[in-house]
Write an enzyme that holds these catalytic residues in place. Structure first.
Site: not given
Ligand code: 26V
Length: 792
Positions: A343, A521-522, A527, A629, A633
């Site tokens: 992701h 968004k975050r 972003k 996503t 929406k």
């Molecule tokens: C990474 C980590 C690293 C360690 C600590 C906690 C944590 C929590 C989440 C993540 C992953 C972040 C990746 C993410 O959210 N990606 C998003 O995924 C969406 C669904 O596929 C996508 O639409 C977004 O573009 C993408 O940023």
């Protein structure tokens, strides 16, 4: 329904109607709805056992489900019944529905995607379990104090969670630490610490209540409840210590979606829920199969990012240590069951754990990872390594231990092949595939946008809800003036509703005829909320220079949280609020420009904002947003997008047509190229008088007069290390915004473009995405579909 609600009030809550609070009413209504779902749920379980099909297991650290009550009501088709019953009981439907706290068990896109997938799996009748963690505290609550983000713990579980069933019988021992002994070629892991994982099940019922799956969330409990010996000795603290320690594991969701790394507790959370889920699915499998070698024929395990990537070594451990399967057979057997979704390409979000930590927490797994590494290196001597510079690289581990790796948009998948996994892709050229993300139309149109839902259903019937491509039939309405008028009226109704809410909660008055321009968004540098804000200041300057010109009134709406330790993101939040304060109190632009930033953005807020948006901001630095996503929406709900060629924007633009999309900015290739130019940001700023002026105002303290140096860091960064190329894309963004202004001044034409967006978004249903995973990755079938085919 009325009787059922009153009975629940009386027998489950111990209240009578006279003394019931909103909370009591809400729980009573929810329990009645839950009863309705249980029938479907049992029936689905029974049919699954009879058909003995392949089951899908979706392992995810995050499920960002939000509120469930309206989903349940609409999926069960009980809107009218429930509304009537509540009214007859003298209660207010909206008050009850809005009493439910959001289940905020996720950070953003990744967790929300998992929730949409659960809805689609149930709607499609594919037997599936979602497995995750039942965090006691979800994503923190955000408020602003003098414009700065303040975080408070989120407390959804201080109330009863009406939808779940506790499963005291589904309990597993999860070990950590200790040591490994080897005798006679067999390994014996003796954990030094054990906690219990207990299951809590939430039924997930699909559209029309035809199929129900389970979301099973694990909570951590002490293996031995309480140390009576210490207690009797009078050492009360020691008596509770091990209990508290165990419960820590499911206490809180990590609020950092990029930079959090190396945290021991996070590794423990990952192993905790992965191990419990594997034990649970193996127990289910072994109940009616005796050949463990046939596991891949019945079980498909999807890893949502690398967070559950320890599933590879854990499954190998179980096969080797508990089922006596030789290592060289166990590795490919495990691989056949597992698949991995990537992701993100952001290097700081790629998980790695130090070998030292891994060896201390999971000593047997580290041995197995070495065996996996050895086997892979033997077969492919020039393979990249899992173990590098003393770290275990979870991306490489996930890639090597799964039979399919997917990206989440066409562009992202190509970049996955070219960048993070380029070398592994050369060795395994068919492993990486694309599955472009999607969104559930049940929540993201049917549920959140009743006015548009009614218009669509009155025009083309209701089958679009489970077959979103049917929206294409609306394209022919583009030239139908009466329809366009109704479409515009629906959007206006949503904008009025939002304006009322903003005025009640924030005390800001909005003009519902202004363009509602939304970025939610975050908060992340990539972003580029900062670029949006700089453009707002530039527009404000132009308006003030020429106040009598014919401006298109705008409302800029921001929403989003920053990770608590991400200081640049927090500065951006503060700057948005500071700028909002100045602009919103400026009499010169009072009827032309407003900024609102409601605090604590969450799923429920998204459901309010998206239907009311005219313009959707999808402006990430090209190559950085894996998919997005939210972009889908907005377009589905009839907003036009202003965006870069990034993530799924590319495919959205292909579907809606380039003439109905405001494109700007550098491409992913150009971004990489531009970064090689020395001094690219200074050059961009020098070439843009408008941007220079804005940066000058911010640097001078125009928006923080009592603390003029507040944003020196931020401005300095744009001059010297503008990694995300805000400065380089600024002018093209500004110009494109002005094109949007001009387009908005022709309301009928704007509405026609917006309608084409809605009508073209069918492909972005998560039902389509899930069919893709089922076909290309899982080899899983719909049981409801099979039943239909059999009876035909
Ligand atoms: C990474 C980590 C690293 C360690 C600590 C906690 C944590 C929590 C989440 C993540 C992953 C972040 C990746 C993410 O959210 N990606 C998003 O995924 C969406 C669904 O596929 C996508 O639409 C977004 O573009 C993408 O940023």
């Amino acid at each position: 329904m009325k009787t059922d609600i009153l009975n629940r009030l009386k027998y489950s809550l111990g209240k009578d109607a006279e003394n019931a609070s909103t909370y009591d009413w809400r729980i009573a209504v929810s329990l009645v709805l839950r009863d309705q779902m249980v029938e479907t749920w049992f029936q689905s379980t029974k049919e699954t056992y009879e058909a003995s099909p392949k089951r899908v297991y979706y392992l995810s650290m995050e499920f960002l489900i939000g509120r469930l009550i309206e989903d349940m009501i609409s999926n069960l088709r009980m809107e009218d019944t429930v509304k009537a019953a509540i009214a007859e009981l003298g209660q207010d439907y909206n008050t009850i529905v809005h009493d439910e706290p959001d289940a905020a068990l996720g950070n953003g896109g990744l967790g929300r995607l998992a929730a949409c997938f659960m809805d689609s799996l149930a709607t499609l009748g594919i037997p599936a379990f979602g497995y995750g963690i039942r965090y006691e505290h979800g994503l923190f609550e955000q408020s602003f104090a003098q414009g700065q983000q303040v975080e408070k713990p989120e407390t959804w579980l201080t109330q009863r969670h009406a939808w779940e069933f506790e499963r005291p019988e589904a309990r597993y021992r999860i070990g950590f630490g200790g040591h490994v002994e080897h005798h006679e070629g067999k390994a014996h892991w003796h954990p030094g610490e054990v906690v219990m994982a207990t299951a809590h099940d939430t039924p997930v019922v699909g559209w029309k209540g035809e199929w129900g799956n389970t979301l099973r969330l694990w909570s951590a409990e002490p293996a031995k409840e309480f140390d009576l010996e210490s207690f009797n000795r009078g050492d009360y603290l020691a008596a509770g210590r091990s209990e508290a320690l165990a419960r820590t594991i499911s206490r809180v969701l990590y609020p950092d979606d990029t930079t959090e790394s190396g945290k021991e507790l996070r590794l423990k959370q990952e192993y905790f829920f992965t191990a419990a889920s594997l034990m649970d699915l193996l127990r289910r499998y072994l109940k009616d199969h005796d050949d463990i070698r046939a596991l891949p024929d019945y079980v498909a395990i999807q890893l949502n990012d690398t967070h559950p990537a320890i599933a590879g070594p854990e499954l190998v451990r179980i096969l080797v240590d508990e089922h006596a399967i030789p290592m060289d057979e166990a590795i490919p057997l495990a691989r056949k069951c597992l698949a991995y979704t990537n992701h993100t390409l952001l290097p700081e979000a790629l998980e790695r754990w130090s070998e030292h930590l891994m060896g201390r927490i999971l000593p047997r797994h580290l041995e197995i990872i070495r065996a996996i590494e050895h086997a892979h290196q033997t077969e492919f001597p020039d393979s990249p390594r899992i173990l590098e510079h003393g770290d275990v690289r979870m991306g490489e581990l996930a890639f090597i231990m799964t039979h399919k790796v997917n990206g989440v948009s066409a562009l992202h998948t190509e970049l996955v092949k070219e960048t993070v996994f380029a070398d592994l892709h050369r060795i395994h050229p068919t492993r990486i595939i694309n599955q472009t993300n999607g969104i559930t139309p049940r929540r993201w149109l049917y549920g959140c946008n009743p006015s548009l839902r009614h218009l669509i259903t009155d025009t083309i019937g209701e089958d679009w809800v489970a077959d979103l491509e049917q929206l294409t039939a609306l394209k022919s309405k583009r030239d139908d003036a009466a329809f366009i008028e109704a479409f515009t009226a629906s959007k206006r109704e949503n904008k009025v509703n939002l304006s009322n809410w903003i005025s009640e909660t924030m005390g800001v008055t909005l003009d519902p005829d202004a363009m509602f321009d939304v970025q939610i968004k975050r908060i992340h540098e990539y972003k580029r909320q900062l670029m949006n804000l700089l453009e707002t200041v530039a527009l404000w300057n132009d308006m003030r220079d020429n106040p009598n010109a014919d401006w298109t009134p705008r409302v800029k709406i921001f929403g989003g949280k920053a990770a608590p330790g991400y200081f640049v993101a927090k500065d951006i939040i503060r700057l948005i609020n500071d700028v909002a304060h100045v602009i919103n109190t400026d009499p010169v632009t009072d009827d032309k420009l407003k900024i609102v930033y409601p605090p604590n953005y969450n799923v429920t807020m998204a459901e309010r904002l998206i239907p009311a948006a005219d313009l959707s901001e999808q402006i990430s630095t090209a190559g950085k947003e894996a998919s997005g996503t939210g972009n889908m929406k907005f377009a589905l709900n009839g907003a036009l997008t202003i965006g870069t060629l990034d993530g799924a924007n590319v495919e959205i633009r292909d579907h809606v047509g380039s003439e109905n999309f405001f494109l700007f900015g550098l491409t992913a290739q150009e971004v990489m190229e531009r970064r090689t130019h020395h001094g690219y940001s200074r050059a961009a700023i020098e070439a843009s008088p408008r941007l220079q002026r804005v940066l000058g105002q911010i640097a001078e303290g125009r928006f923080a007069p009592h603390d003029p140096s507040r944003y020196h860091g931020l401005v300095g960064m744009l001059y010297d290390h503008d990694y995300f190329l805000v400065t380089c894309d600024f002018d093209s963004y500004f110009d494109t915004q002005r094109r949007a202004d001009t387009a908005y001044r022709n309301p009928a034409n704007w509405a026609a473009m917006a309608l084409v967006n809605t009508a073209s978004m069918g492909w972005f249903s998560s039902d389509r995405t899930i069919k893709g995973y089922a076909r290309d990755i899982w080899g899983a079938k719909s049981v409801t579909q099979a039943k239909l085919e059999k009876s035909a």
